[in-house]
Design a protein around this motif. Structure first.
Motif, PDB file in Angstrom:
ATOM      1  N   ASP A 176       0.802  -1.333   0.049  1.00 11.19           N
ATOM      2  CA  ASP A 176      -0.064   0.073  -0.065  1.00 11.19           C
ATOM      3  C   ASP A 176       0.784   1.453  -0.095  1.00 11.19           C
ATOM      4  N   GLU A 236       2.572   1.906  -3.565  1.00  9.84           N
ATOM      5  CA  GLU A 236       1.551   2.296  -4.308  1.00  9.84           C
ATOM      6  C   GLU A 236       1.207   3.861  -4.236  1.00  9.84           C
ATOM      7  N   SER A 237       1.059   4.133  -2.872  1.00 11.38           N
ATOM      8  CA  SER A 237       0.842   5.521  -2.650  1.00 11.38           C
ATOM      9  C   SER A 237       1.880   6.517  -2.826  1.00 11.38           C
ATOM     10  N   GLY A 288       4.427   5.624  -5.337  1.00 11.03           N
ATOM     11  CA  GLY A 288       4.710   5.347  -6.604  1.00 11.03           C
ATOM     12  C   GLY A 288       6.247   4.929  -6.709  1.00 11.03           C
ATOM     13  N   HIS A 316       8.288   1.457  -5.937  1.00 12.12           N
ATOM     14  CA  HIS A 316       8.163  -0.210  -5.598  1.00 12.12           C
ATOM     15  C   HIS A 316       9.435  -0.815  -5.477  1.00 12.12           C
TER      16      HIS A 316
END
Length: 67
Positions: A20, A23-24, A26, A28
């Motif tokens: 999570d 993703e928030s 950006g 990875h």
């Protein structure tokens, strides 16, 4: 970085939180996990190594792993 957990379920819960966060943000990381552990590797592939964003993400990962 390798983080230890009491069991698979705890490692999975952390990896889900990390997903999570990634993703928030950006941003990875590469993640490997199994019973009682998670291994995280941060690099910025376009930059060919570690950047300031990697260090910021690492600090945020430390915060969620401490919870």
């Amino acid at each position: 970085k390798r983080i230890s957990f009491k069991d698979f379920k705890a490692a999975l819960a952390f990896v889900n939180k990390l997903g999570d966060l990634a993703e928030s943000e950006g941003h990875h990381p590469d993640i490997n996990f199994g019973w009682g552990y998670a291994e995280i590797e941060l690099t910025t592939h376009d930059a060919g190594g570690i950047t300031r964003n990697d260090l910021i993400m690492a600090a945020k990962i430390d915060q969620i792993s401490a919870k």
